[in-house]
Design an enzyme around this catalytic site. Structure first.
Site, mmCIF file in Angstrom:
data_model
loop_
_atom_site.group_PDB
_atom_site.id
_atom_site.type_symbol
_atom_site.label_atom_id
_atom_site.label_comp_id
_atom_site.label_asym_id
_atom_site.label_seq_id
_atom_site.Cartn_x
_atom_site.Cartn_y
_atom_site.Cartn_z
ATOM 1 N N HIS A 1 -22.981 36.470 -40.268
ATOM 2 C CA HIS A 1 -22.976 36.238 -38.816
ATOM 3 C C HIS A 1 -22.067 37.303 -38.207
ATOM 4 O O HIS A 1 -20.858 37.132 -38.155
ATOM 5 C CB HIS A 1 -22.427 34.844 -38.498
ATOM 6 N N ASN B 1 -27.773 33.211 -34.660
ATOM 7 C CA ASN B 1 -26.994 32.388 -33.724
ATOM 8 C C ASN B 1 -25.968 33.216 -32.949
ATOM 9 O O ASN B 1 -24.805 32.846 -32.808
ATOM 10 C CB ASN B 1 -26.321 31.199 -34.437
ATOM 11 N N ARG C 1 -21.946 38.274 -35.132
ATOM 12 C CA ARG C 1 -21.476 37.886 -33.787
ATOM 13 C C ARG C 1 -21.837 38.831 -32.661
ATOM 14 O O ARG C 1 -21.265 38.737 -31.563
ATOM 15 C CB ARG C 1 -19.942 37.714 -33.776
ATOM 16 N N HIS D 1 -26.771 28.412 -48.516
ATOM 17 C CA HIS D 1 -25.490 27.788 -48.900
ATOM 18 C C HIS D 1 -25.596 26.397 -49.495
ATOM 19 O O HIS D 1 -25.107 25.428 -48.925
ATOM 20 C CB HIS D 1 -24.518 27.803 -47.731
ATOM 21 N N HIS E 1 -26.945 36.843 -45.829
ATOM 22 C CA HIS E 1 -26.514 35.792 -44.901
ATOM 23 C C HIS E 1 -25.153 36.107 -44.283
ATOM 24 O O HIS E 1 -24.117 35.794 -44.854
ATOM 25 C CB HIS E 1 -26.454 34.468 -45.689
ATOM 26 N N ASP F 1 -22.381 33.978 -46.075
ATOM 27 C CA ASP F 1 -22.226 33.175 -44.854
ATOM 28 C C ASP F 1 -20.960 33.630 -44.108
ATOM 29 O O ASP F 1 -20.225 32.797 -43.562
ATOM 30 C CB ASP F 1 -22.178 31.673 -45.155
ATOM 31 N N HIS G 1 -30.613 26.187 -42.731
ATOM 32 C CA HIS G 1 -29.325 25.517 -42.861
ATOM 33 C C HIS G 1 -29.669 24.034 -42.940
ATOM 34 O O HIS G 1 -30.030 23.422 -41.933
ATOM 35 C CB HIS G 1 -28.427 25.793 -41.652
ATOM 36 N N GLY H 1 -16.582 27.930 -40.271
ATOM 37 C CA GLY H 1 -16.877 29.213 -40.889
ATOM 38 C C GLY H 1 -15.638 30.001 -41.259
ATOM 39 O O GLY H 1 -14.562 29.814 -40.691
HETATM 40 O O1 DOR Z 1 -19.611 27.388 -41.290
HETATM 41 C C1 DOR Z 1 -20.559 27.857 -40.660
HETATM 42 N N1 DOR Z 1 -20.396 28.840 -39.751
HETATM 43 N N2 DOR Z 1 -21.779 27.384 -40.894
HETATM 44 C C2 DOR Z 1 -22.830 27.740 -40.148
HETATM 45 O O2 DOR Z 1 -23.893 27.215 -40.346
HETATM 46 C C3 DOR Z 1 -22.692 28.699 -39.044
HETATM 47 C C4 DOR Z 1 -21.507 29.541 -39.215
HETATM 48 C C5 DOR Z 1 -21.131 30.247 -37.940
HETATM 49 O O3 DOR Z 1 -21.985 30.936 -37.392
HETATM 50 O O4 DOR Z 1 -19.994 30.093 -37.490
HETATM 51 ZN ZN ZN Z 2 -25.615 27.622 -42.196
HETATM 52 ZN ZN ZN Z 3 -24.600 30.833 -41.852
#
Ligand code: DOR
Ligand code: ZN
Ligand code: ZN
Length: 404
Positions: free
Chosen positions: A58, A90, A60, A197, A56, A273, A173, A289
């Site tokens: 991100h 995302n 970017r 999470h 998990h 995460d 999520h 995040g």
């Molecule tokens: O804190 C978070 N940040 N929770 C999420 O579900 C997405 C993540 C993000 O992509 O910034």
């Molecule tokens: Zn999440």
């Molecule tokens: Zn996440």
């Protein structure tokens, strides 16, 4: 390549013989001289564990690469002993069509220090046809039951059911009562479910109940929901902005419930995460995040050092379970014929996490000043040293994983 003087999680000193990127043999007598290979790495009686799989993150990329990109994020992961990560959808554009998934895949070739895979996103406009078409190309269908970074919330019950029905496994999520909603749709559609999470004691109880009922269901915990809580947020005004995330940090009793759930097997995996945002973005307005791939293993090792968990359980929840849940080929175990993915850790190095340990483009960490439970010395991906004692390899060798 041979790794000699390697301590295993069972406290045996062995030599690991690597050929064609795979573990060819584990010599239980540490007789490395019996093999013809000039490339010998000395683990110096440190623990050599299976490379960490982070389900998990991100990263970017594409679209938000001022925060992180595949190169910087995977470099930070390598620093943290992570040899495989699964990237969330995302990004911009969201990974919710076959076309976007394939173009993301081709853009990421040649950028990653470690191996990687992708989660596909479930869309509020109903992309079940796309999901059917990418089933072997992605780790899961990720669905947001609560709003978060990236505007991917899906609320319509009929669409949710369709998305579940066509997925091999759904990761969600979902916070608080939404966990129960996700569980009930998974039950109705008979779909394996992975709860990202988990942060509340009540969510753990829901997971436990669902497991007891015989459902195929898994739970993930993050380092921040294990090591941080609302008291850290309230410490000062800066933390009130920096330590914001979804789900938010909870109470001390929730930290304790999560640790208990790790010990009794209710929690199956650790996912970071990793959600990098620049510090300026965090201070300007509420942004959810925190970055963390560099430090998840070193933090978790604190609980090995204080005897809360043992290395067997740590590697189970950070490598083996993760690989099995997402059906990843050839990874997750330090056994013959598996990919030669390792991390060498020095459990006696309990130094503080410092500024210089930060690799992420986000350029900050909530864990500065925390004592590590052990230090990542070397990270090896399919027999290639990608990180060693502060130095990263010049050659980028990370490639996409495949699924069973
Ligand atoms: O804190 C978070 N940040 N929770 C999420 O579900 C997405 C993540 C993000 O992509 O910034
Ligand atoms: Zn999440
Ligand atoms: Zn996440």
């Amino acid at each position: 390549m041979i790794i000699k003087n390697a301590k295993t999680i069972n406290n045996k000193t062995v030599s690991i013989i690597i050929e064609n990127e795979k573990i060819k043999k584990i010599d239980l007598d540490n007789n490395y001289l019996n093999y013809k290979d000039d490339n010998i790495i000395d683990a110096n009686y440190n623990y050599v564990i299976s490379g960490i799989i982070d389900p998990h993150v991100h990263m970017r990329d594409p679209g938000l690469t001022h925060k992180e990109d595949f190169n910087s994020g995977s470099k930070a992961a390598a620093r943290g002993g992570i040899t495989t990560f699964l990237d969330m959808p995302n990004t911009v554009p969201n990974t919710i069509s076959k076309e976007n998934l394939l173009s993301k895949k081709s853009m990421m070739i040649g950028k990653s220090y470690v191996d990687y895979g992708f989660h596909f996103g479930g869309s509020k406009t109903d992309n079940s046809d796309d999901i059917k078409n990418i089933i072997n190309d992605a780790a899961s269908t990720k669905i947001f039951f609560n709003a978060s970074t990236g505007n991917m919330l899906v609320e319509d019950d009929k669409i949710l059911e369709k998305l579940f029905e066509v997925s091999k496994i759904v990761t969600v999520h979902a916070e608080d009562k939404m966990v129960d909603k996700a569980i009930s749709i998974a039950k109705k559609t008979n779909t394996p479910l992975y709860l990202c999470h988990l942060s509340l004691e009540s969510e753990i109880n829901s997971l436990k109940k669902a497991k007891d009922s015989g459902m195929i269901i898994y739970g993930e915990a993050t380092p921040h929901h294990l090591f941080l809580n609302i008291e850290d947020v309230n410490k000062n005004d800066k933390n009130k902005m920096l330590l914001r995330m979804k789900p938010e940090l909870r109470e001390k009793k929730d930290n304790e419930a999560l640790w208990k759930a790790i010990l009794d097997g209710t929690i199956d995996t650790i996912g970071t995460d990793h959600a990098p945002h620049l510090i300026s973005e965090k201070m300007e307005k509420l942004t959810f995040g925190i970055p963390s791939v560099e430090h998840s293993l070193e933090l978790m090792l604190k609980k090995v050092n204080d005897n809360t968990i043992d290395l067997q359980l740590l590697t189970k929840i950070m490598t083996e379970n993760t690989s099995k849940i997402f059906g990843i080929n050839n990874k997750g175990l330090l056994e013959e014929n598996y990919d030669a993915d390792f991390v060498i850790v020095d459990l006696n190095d309990n130094s503080e996490i410092e500024e210089k340990d930060i690799i992420t483009k986000a350029a900050w960490s909530p864990y500065l000043g925390f004592k590590r439970g052990g230090k990542v010395i070397t990270t090896i991906v399919r027999g290639n040293i990608v990180y060693n004692n502060g130095i990263f390899s010049d050659t980028i060798i990370g490639k996409e994983i495949s699924y069973k």
